[in-house]
Design a protein around this motif. Sequence first.
Motif, short mmCIF file in Angstrom:
data_model
loop_
_atom_site.label_atom_id
_atom_site.label_comp_id
_atom_site.label_asym_id
_atom_site.label_seq_id
_atom_site.Cartn_x
_atom_site.Cartn_y
_atom_site.Cartn_z
N ASP A 21 0.83 -1.20 0.00
CA ASP A 21 0.00 0.00 0.00
C ASP A 21 0.87 1.26 0.00
OD1 ASP A 21 -2.70 1.41 0.61
OD2 ASP A 21 -1.38 2.09 2.21
N ARG A 22 1.92 1.26 0.81
CA ARG A 22 2.81 2.42 0.86
C ARG A 22 3.62 2.54 -0.43
NH1 ARG A 22 1.00 1.43 5.42
NH2 ARG A 22 1.21 2.70 7.28
N TYR A 23 4.00 1.41 -1.00
CA TYR A 23 4.72 1.44 -2.28
C TYR A 23 3.89 2.12 -3.37
CZ TYR A 23 5.96 -0.35 -6.89
OH TYR A 23 6.23 -0.46 -8.22
N VAL A 24 2.61 1.73 -3.46
CA VAL A 24 1.73 2.32 -4.47
C VAL A 24 1.52 3.80 -4.18
CG1 VAL A 24 -0.57 2.26 -5.53
CG2 VAL A 24 0.56 0.13 -4.92
N ALA A 25 1.31 4.15 -2.90
CA ALA A 25 1.04 5.54 -2.53
C ALA A 25 2.21 6.47 -2.84
CB ALA A 25 0.68 5.62 -1.04
N ILE A 26 3.45 5.97 -2.66
CA ILE A 26 4.62 6.83 -2.84
C ILE A 26 5.19 6.74 -4.25
CG2 ILE A 26 7.02 7.19 -2.08
CD1 ILE A 26 6.09 6.41 0.74
N CYS A 27 5.23 5.54 -4.80
CA CYS A 27 5.86 5.35 -6.11
C CYS A 27 4.90 5.59 -7.28
CB CYS A 27 6.45 3.94 -6.21
SG CYS A 27 7.73 3.62 -4.98
N ASN A 28 3.61 5.35 -7.06
CA ASN A 28 2.62 5.57 -8.12
C ASN A 28 1.40 6.32 -7.56
OD1 ASN A 28 3.80 3.90 -10.43
ND2 ASN A 28 3.70 2.38 -8.79
N LEU A 30 -0.49 8.76 -8.51
CA LEU A 30 -1.63 9.07 -9.39
C LEU A 30 -2.48 7.82 -9.67
CD1 LEU A 30 0.09 11.47 -11.95
CD2 LEU A 30 -1.28 12.06 -9.95
N HIS A 31 -1.86 6.66 -9.59
CA HIS A 31 -2.60 5.41 -9.84
C HIS A 31 -3.19 4.81 -8.57
CE1 HIS A 31 0.13 5.11 -13.56
NE2 HIS A 31 -1.09 5.37 -13.98
N TYR A 32 -2.89 5.43 -7.40
CA TYR A 32 -3.31 4.84 -6.14
C TYR A 32 -4.82 4.58 -6.06
CZ TYR A 32 -3.76 4.00 -1.14
OH TYR A 32 -4.05 3.43 0.07
N LYS A 37 -8.35 -0.03 -4.92
CA LYS A 37 -9.80 0.12 -4.85
C LYS A 37 -10.34 -0.70 -3.68
CE LYS A 37 -10.39 -1.28 -9.05
NZ LYS A 37 -10.99 -1.65 -10.35
N GLN A 38 -11.61 -0.44 -3.35
CA GLN A 38 -12.24 -1.16 -2.24
C GLN A 38 -12.22 -2.67 -2.48
OE1 GLN A 38 -13.47 0.27 0.60
NE2 GLN A 38 -13.78 -1.80 1.38
N THR A 39 -12.47 -3.07 -3.72
CA THR A 39 -12.48 -4.51 -4.05
C THR A 39 -11.10 -5.12 -3.83
OG1 THR A 39 -14.12 -4.05 -5.76
CG2 THR A 39 -13.06 -6.19 -5.83
N LYS A 40 -10.06 -4.41 -4.28
CA LYS A 40 -8.69 -4.90 -4.13
C LYS A 40 -8.31 -5.00 -2.65
CE LYS A 40 -4.52 -5.77 -5.92
NZ LYS A 40 -3.91 -4.76 -6.80
N CYS A 41 -8.70 -4.00 -1.86
CA CYS A 41 -8.40 -4.01 -0.43
C CYS A 41 -9.09 -5.19 0.27
CB CYS A 41 -8.82 -2.70 0.21
SG CYS A 41 -7.85 -1.27 -0.32
#
Length: 208
Positions: A21-28, A30-32, A37-41
Amino acid sequence: MCFFLILATTDSILLAVMSYDRYVAICNPLHYPLVMKQTKCTQLAVVSWFSGVPFHVGQTCQIFSLHFCNSNLIDHFFCDISPVLKLACGDTSVNELYVYVVTILLAAIPFSLIIISYSKIIATVLRLPTAHGRSKAFSTCSSHLVVVILFYVSASITYLMPKSIHSAVSDKLLSLFYTVVTPLFNPMIYSLRNKEVIAALRRLLLRP
């Protein structure tokens, strides 16, 4: 014992999910919203909760095939796999091998994924143009890193170190870290990132 092992596995995999989650939030960033998404979580949470079930049900069932001919007193704070195997008077080499395999699958692999995530996070953060941006990104990860270190270091030593260099006292002390200390400090560690909590602590400590 089975429920304890399943919950420990859930904790291990959830820490890996949080690093993703932190990787997506910091590295990508705009795609977070699209990636997490709720389904993915929900899917990640379900995997975390149930992935350890077949392994630990099988591990627990193996215990029933052992012979216990001496004391039935477990020299530990709770019913963990290693202290129970120490009570068996037959050959436990297969059970010990199973413990190593399960630990590698459900602890070492998630820990490796965390290392990979944070290596990419650090590389991204170091490329940020401003010191404020780097500080903010690192503060987002610091609390999670503290919990990861406390949990994985103590658990890995307990389950991966050879039995010959283990002692009952060291096993008990290490088990306290990943069963009591880490959960106890979790609320405090994660709350210290909250500005309102920090302000309240300062008022409390500096109050005349």
